[in-house]
Design a protein around this motif. Structure first.
Motif, PDB file in Angstrom:
ATOM      1  N   GLY A  58      -2.285 -18.805  -9.842  1.00  0.00           N
ATOM      2  CA  GLY A  58      -1.279 -18.748 -11.012  1.00  0.00           C
ATOM      3  C   GLY A  58      -0.104 -17.642 -10.800  1.00  0.00           C
ATOM      4  O   GLY A  58       0.958 -17.932 -10.794  1.00  0.00           O
ATOM      5  N   GLY A  59      -0.732 -16.671 -10.307  1.00  0.00           N
ATOM      6  CA  GLY A  59       0.221 -15.538  -9.929  1.00  0.00           C
ATOM      7  C   GLY A  59       1.209 -15.963  -8.770  1.00  0.00           C
ATOM      8  O   GLY A  59       2.531 -15.729  -8.855  1.00  0.00           O
ATOM      9  N   LEU A  60       0.707 -16.539  -7.732  1.00  0.00           N
ATOM     10  CA  LEU A  60       1.449 -17.118  -6.627  1.00  0.00           C
ATOM     11  C   LEU A  60       2.475 -18.001  -7.084  1.00  0.00           C
ATOM     12  O   LEU A  60       3.565 -17.938  -6.797  1.00  0.00           O
ATOM     13  CB  LEU A  60       0.811 -17.612  -5.630  1.00  0.00           C
ATOM     14  CG  LEU A  60      -0.305 -16.485  -4.660  1.00  0.00           C
ATOM     15  CD1 LEU A  60      -0.933 -17.224  -3.688  1.00  0.00           C
ATOM     16  CD2 LEU A  60       0.668 -15.533  -4.126  1.00  0.00           C
ATOM     17  N   LEU A  61       2.096 -19.066  -7.737  1.00  0.00           N
ATOM     18  CA  LEU A  61       2.897 -20.070  -8.376  1.00  0.00           C
ATOM     19  C   LEU A  61       4.096 -19.327  -9.240  1.00  0.00           C
ATOM     20  O   LEU A  61       5.225 -19.737  -9.333  1.00  0.00           O
ATOM     21  CB  LEU A  61       2.114 -21.129  -9.185  1.00  0.00           C
ATOM     22  CG  LEU A  61       1.520 -22.089  -8.337  1.00  0.00           C
ATOM     23  CD1 LEU A  61       0.853 -23.132  -9.227  1.00  0.00           C
ATOM     24  CD2 LEU A  61       2.557 -22.829  -7.677  1.00  0.00           C
ATOM     25  N   GLY A  62       3.747 -18.446 -10.216  1.00  0.00           N
ATOM     26  CA  GLY A  62       4.760 -17.808 -10.916  1.00  0.00           C
ATOM     27  C   GLY A  62       5.548 -17.275 -10.266  1.00  0.00           C
ATOM     28  O   GLY A  62       7.004 -16.976 -10.471  1.00  0.00           O
ATOM     29  N   ALA A  63       5.229 -16.383  -9.008  1.00  0.00           N
ATOM     30  CA  ALA A  63       6.296 -15.706  -8.060  1.00  0.00           C
ATOM     31  C   ALA A  63       6.945 -16.397  -7.385  1.00  0.00           C
ATOM     32  O   ALA A  63       8.096 -16.187  -7.499  1.00  0.00           O
ATOM     33  CB  ALA A  63       5.236 -14.720  -7.293  1.00  0.00           C
ATOM     34  N   VAL A  64       6.566 -17.726  -6.804  1.00  0.00           N
ATOM     35  CA  VAL A  64       7.416 -18.816  -6.455  1.00  0.00           C
ATOM     36  C   VAL A  64       8.500 -19.275  -7.104  1.00  0.00           C
ATOM     37  O   VAL A  64       9.642 -19.399  -6.943  1.00  0.00           O
ATOM     38  CB  VAL A  64       6.488 -19.876  -5.686  1.00  0.00           C
ATOM     39  CG1 VAL A  64       7.394 -21.059  -5.310  1.00  0.00           C
ATOM     40  CG2 VAL A  64       5.769 -19.492  -4.783  1.00  0.00           C
ATOM     41  N   GLY A  65       8.025 -19.555  -8.366  1.00  0.00           N
ATOM     42  CA  GLY A  65       9.017 -19.913  -9.497  1.00  0.00           C
ATOM     43  C   GLY A  65      10.197 -18.816  -9.800  1.00  0.00           C
ATOM     44  O   GLY A  65      11.138 -19.206 -10.002  1.00  0.00           O
ATOM     45  N   LEU A  66       9.679 -17.559  -9.904  1.00  0.00           N
ATOM     46  CA  LEU A  66      10.685 -16.655  -9.925  1.00  0.00           C
ATOM     47  C   LEU A  66      11.626 -16.323  -9.079  1.00  0.00           C
ATOM     48  O   LEU A  66      12.824 -16.377  -9.255  1.00  0.00           O
ATOM     49  CB  LEU A  66       9.771 -15.196 -10.228  1.00  0.00           C
ATOM     50  CG  LEU A  66      10.619 -14.020 -10.714  1.00  0.00           C
ATOM     51  CD1 LEU A  66      11.546 -14.368 -12.015  1.00  0.00           C
ATOM     52  CD2 LEU A  66       9.796 -12.720 -10.844  1.00  0.00           C
ATOM     53  N   LEU A  67      11.133 -16.582  -7.690  1.00  0.00           N
ATOM     54  CA  LEU A  67      11.999 -16.201  -6.601  1.00  0.00           C
ATOM     55  C   LEU A  67      12.875 -17.375  -6.521  1.00  0.00           C
ATOM     56  O   LEU A  67      13.981 -17.222  -6.347  1.00  0.00           O
ATOM     57  CB  LEU A  67      11.172 -16.463  -5.283  1.00  0.00           C
ATOM     58  CG  LEU A  67      10.284 -15.052  -5.200  1.00  0.00           C
ATOM     59  CD1 LEU A  67       9.408 -15.019  -3.933  1.00  0.00           C
ATOM     60  CD2 LEU A  67      11.363 -13.870  -5.141  1.00  0.00           C
ATOM     61  N   ALA A  68      12.523 -18.762  -6.831  1.00  0.00           N
ATOM     62  CA  ALA A  68      13.353 -19.843  -7.098  1.00  0.00           C
ATOM     63  C   ALA A  68      14.536 -19.756  -8.089  1.00  0.00           C
ATOM     64  O   ALA A  68      15.703 -19.955  -7.716  1.00  0.00           O
ATOM     65  CB  ALA A  68      12.587 -21.025  -7.292  1.00  0.00           C
ATOM     66  N   ALA A  69      14.071 -19.086  -9.297  1.00  0.00           N
ATOM     67  CA  ALA A  69      14.987 -18.875 -10.200  1.00  0.00           C
ATOM     68  C   ALA A  69      16.179 -17.808  -9.705  1.00  0.00           C
ATOM     69  O   ALA A  69      17.200 -17.990 -10.059  1.00  0.00           O
ATOM     70  CB  ALA A  69      14.267 -18.263 -11.453  1.00  0.00           C
TER      71      ALA A  69
END
Length: 73
Positions: A58-69
């Motif tokens: 979940g943390g990795l997915l959240g970080a990926v979403g944040l980087l994409a944003a």
């Protein structure tokens, strides 16, 4: 012709915005599941704890979403 290109650009930006929001939401849900739900202990000693796994993924997915944003802004 220029208007169509602008519409495509706007549509692409909207789709990317939706994707990173979904990725962040999924990451948040997985972290919440890892923290809040009581998971049974693993049956084998060499398997990682399910809660830890969900929090990490979940943390990795959240970080990926944040980087994409951040990349799109």
């Amino acid at each position: 012709m220029e208007q169509k290109a602008e519409e495509r650009s706007t549509e692409t930006a909207r789709r990317i915005s939706i994707r990173w929001k979904v990725v962040q939401l999924l990451g948040g849900v997985l972290v919440a599941m890892g923290l809040l739900l009581d998971w049974p202990p693993p049956q084998e000693a060499n398997l990682p704890d399910t809660s830890s796994f969900l929090i990490i993924v979940g943390g990795l997915l959240g970080a990926v979403g944040l980087l994409a944003a951040l990349r799109r802004e």
